[in-house]
Design a protein around this motif. Structure first.
Motif, PDB file in Angstrom:
ATOM      1  N   UNK A 135       0.841  -1.182   0.000  1.00 60.31           N
ATOM      2  CA  UNK A 135       0.000   0.000   0.000  1.00 60.31           C
ATOM      3  C   UNK A 135       0.886   1.245   0.000  1.00 60.31           C
ATOM      4  N   UNK A 136       0.265   2.398   0.026  1.00 59.63           N
ATOM      5  CA  UNK A 136       1.019   3.644  -0.025  1.00 59.63           C
ATOM      6  C   UNK A 136       1.443   4.175   1.331  1.00 59.63           C
ATOM      7  N   UNK A 137       1.314   3.366   2.386  1.00 61.92           N
ATOM      8  CA  UNK A 137       1.658   3.818   3.723  1.00 61.92           C
ATOM      9  C   UNK A 137       3.089   3.489   4.122  1.00 61.92           C
ATOM     10  N   UNK A 138       3.810   2.831   3.239  1.00 58.19           N
ATOM     11  CA  UNK A 138       5.190   2.463   3.542  1.00 58.19           C
ATOM     12  C   UNK A 138       5.989   2.426   2.248  1.00 58.19           C
ATOM     13  N   UNK A 139       7.305   2.529   2.365  1.00 56.08           N
ATOM     14  CA  UNK A 139       8.165   2.476   1.196  1.00 56.08           C
ATOM     15  C   UNK A 139       8.542   1.033   0.885  1.00 56.08           C
ATOM     16  N   UNK A 140       9.013   0.818  -0.328  1.00 57.22           N
ATOM     17  CA  UNK A 140       9.573  -0.468  -0.712  1.00 57.22           C
ATOM     18  C   UNK A 140      11.090  -0.452  -0.559  1.00 57.22           C
ATOM     19  N   UNK A 141      11.691  -1.626  -0.640  1.00 60.77           N
ATOM     20  CA  UNK A 141      13.138  -1.760  -0.493  1.00 60.77           C
ATOM     21  C   UNK A 141      13.674  -2.692  -1.571  1.00 60.77           C
ATOM     22  N   UNK A 142      14.873  -2.410  -2.016  1.00 57.86           N
ATOM     23  CA  UNK A 142      15.606  -3.352  -2.862  1.00 57.86           C
ATOM     24  C   UNK A 142      16.845  -3.787  -2.096  1.00 57.86           C
ATOM     25  N   UNK A 143      17.027  -5.092  -1.970  1.00 54.76           N
ATOM     26  CA  UNK A 143      18.074  -5.677  -1.137  1.00 54.76           C
ATOM     27  C   UNK A 143      19.026  -6.487  -2.002  1.00 54.76           C
ATOM     28  N   UNK A 144      20.326  -6.348  -1.741  1.00 56.60           N
ATOM     29  CA  UNK A 144      21.345  -7.191  -2.361  1.00 56.60           C
ATOM     30  C   UNK A 144      21.893  -8.115  -1.273  1.00 56.60           C
ATOM     31  N   UNK A 145      21.602  -9.404  -1.351  1.00 53.64           N
ATOM     32  CA  UNK A 145      21.984 -10.378  -0.331  1.00 53.64           C
ATOM     33  C   UNK A 145      23.111 -11.258  -0.853  1.00 53.64           C
ATOM     34  N   UNK A 202      23.578  -8.684   3.961  1.00 54.83           N
ATOM     35  CA  UNK A 202      23.110  -7.596   3.112  1.00 54.83           C
ATOM     36  C   UNK A 202      24.291  -6.740   2.678  1.00 54.83           C
ATOM     37  N   UNK A 203      24.508  -6.636   1.368  1.00 55.90           N
ATOM     38  CA  UNK A 203      25.610  -5.866   0.815  1.00 55.90           C
ATOM     39  C   UNK A 203      25.181  -4.465   0.389  1.00 55.90           C
ATOM     40  N   UNK A 204      23.895  -4.314   0.127  1.00 57.03           N
ATOM     41  CA  UNK A 204      23.405  -3.037  -0.376  1.00 57.03           C
ATOM     42  C   UNK A 204      21.904  -2.975  -0.132  1.00 57.03           C
ATOM     43  N   UNK A 205      21.390  -1.772   0.099  1.00 54.34           N
ATOM     44  CA  UNK A 205      19.953  -1.598   0.274  1.00 54.34           C
ATOM     45  C   UNK A 205      19.539  -0.242  -0.265  1.00 54.34           C
ATOM     46  N   UNK A 206      18.439  -0.220  -0.970  1.00 58.45           N
ATOM     47  CA  UNK A 206      17.821   1.010  -1.432  1.00 58.45           C
ATOM     48  C   UNK A 206      16.425   1.124  -0.839  1.00 58.45           C
ATOM     49  N   UNK A 207      16.075   2.324  -0.401  1.00 65.70           N
ATOM     50  CA  UNK A 207      14.708   2.624  -0.001  1.00 65.70           C
ATOM     51  C   UNK A 207      14.058   3.359  -1.158  1.00 65.70           C
TER      52      UNK A 207
END
Length: 334
Positions: free
Chosen positions: A164-174, A181-186
């Motif tokens: 939903x629009x109440x939280x951000x998504x994340x991209x994770x490099x595992x 976790x080597x990298x994370x984007x919000x």
């Protein structure tokens, strides 16, 4: 980063479906090519969480949010019972953050100060993600989108897509062997990167000596040690409640802080398992609290409003609409 240090900070908005997160870069192999099967978000969170708790490593990581770029070096070790960590800022004013389990000491050499606090006041890479809870799969889904190399290591790229629009998504490099976790984007619902943190160098299974970090943690000679004045409390004890729960966010605890001569400030913390929201509640002071405001720094937003005879600042790495919902649900019981 400055906004996170302390918490360590309108009309009802209906939740909107999150847009699809952009695919991995063109150089990435597809999930089917990498042989990595799709797993639940609970699986990935557990893998990331355990990797950060049971690994010795030394590395350099970089944080950026569009207006700030900061790099730090980290030494981390765990023997299964105790964790020690040293994080040294490589940019900006000299600062060394030492951690022993949930105890944190921030050394400021220029001021000869040490601030000691608890773990809940800080979020450090690569342990940004919390342990999974059972409700999280109702609000996020995981999708493997490819593989990439980060800091010379092969990583599986996973999108944590907000429902939903109440939280951000994340991209994770595992990291494929250990899960670290080597990298994370919000990312916002449109897929725009709001914040990023990533290792640029990393040595896994490094010979980090726990006893050496333990000595450094206690070496405060010549420094003035400052402890925040705080005590645990409850919302009921302080005379507050939420008329309705903001979807997915559960109350995690409340404590009173008194860092100055001013009246104590209550910090009421909520989390959905990934994102967190803090409500900072203090007595309204017309000389200091002159303007309601919405502020943003990277993924961190803050909203300030007057509620009854109090001033409330909601802060967290969530959309401002989520913060407004928390403030609008806040009700004084006495």
């Amino acid at each position: 980063m400055a906004l996170l240090t302390f918490a360590l900070g309108g009309s009802v908005v209906h939740a909107q479906s999150a847009a699809a997160v952009a695919p991995a870069s063109a150089g990435s192999a597809g999930a089917s090519q990498s042989g990595v099967t799709q797993q639940s978000i609970g699986y990935w969170l557990d893998r990331l969480h355990q990797a950060s708790r049971n690994r010795a490593y030394v590395g350099t990581f970089v944080f950026s949010n569009g207006t700030e770029i900061a790099s730090s070096k980290i030494w981390h070790v765990c023997d299964g019972r105790q964790q020690f960590e040293r994080i040294e800022a490589l940019t900006g004013a000299p600062r060394i953050t030492m951690r022993r389990n949930d105890e944190v000491a921030i050394f400021l050499p220029a001021q000869k100060l040490v601030h000691k606090d608890r773990r809940e006041a800080l979020r450090q890479f690569p342990d940004l993600l919390r342990a999974p809870n059972r409700r999280i799969e109702a609000f996020y889904t995981a999708r493997v989108v490819g593989t990439e190399r980060v800091a010379g290591l092969e990583a599986t790229v996973v999108d944590f897509v907000a429902g939903d629009g109440l939280r951000f998504g994340y991209r994770i490099w595992s990291e494929q062997r250990t899960g670290l976790m080597l990298k994370m984007q919000t990312r916002n619902p449109q897929g725009r990167v709001l914040e990023q943190v990533a290792f640029t160098e990393l040595l896994l299974d490094a010979p980090v000596r726990m006893e050496q970090l333990a000595r450094q943690f206690e070496q405060t000679s010549g420094y003035r040690v400052v402890h925040p004045v705080q005590r645990p409390s409850t919302a009921q004890e302080q005379g507050w409640r939420l008329r309705s729960e903001v979807p997915g966010f559960q109350a995690m605890g409340l404590h009173l802080r008194q860092d100055t001569q001013a009246a104590p400030m209550a910090q009421w913390i909520f989390s959905d398992g990934l994102a967190s929201v803090s409500l900072f509640i203090e007595t309204f002071n017309p000389q200091r609290h002159t303007r309601e405001a919405v502020l943003a720094e990277g993924a961190t937003h803050s909203v300030s409003r007057r509620v009854a005879e109090h001033w409330v600042t909601a802060m967290g790495e969530v959309p401002p609409e989520t913060l407004l919902l928390h403030i609008q649900a806040l009700e004084r019981m006495r």
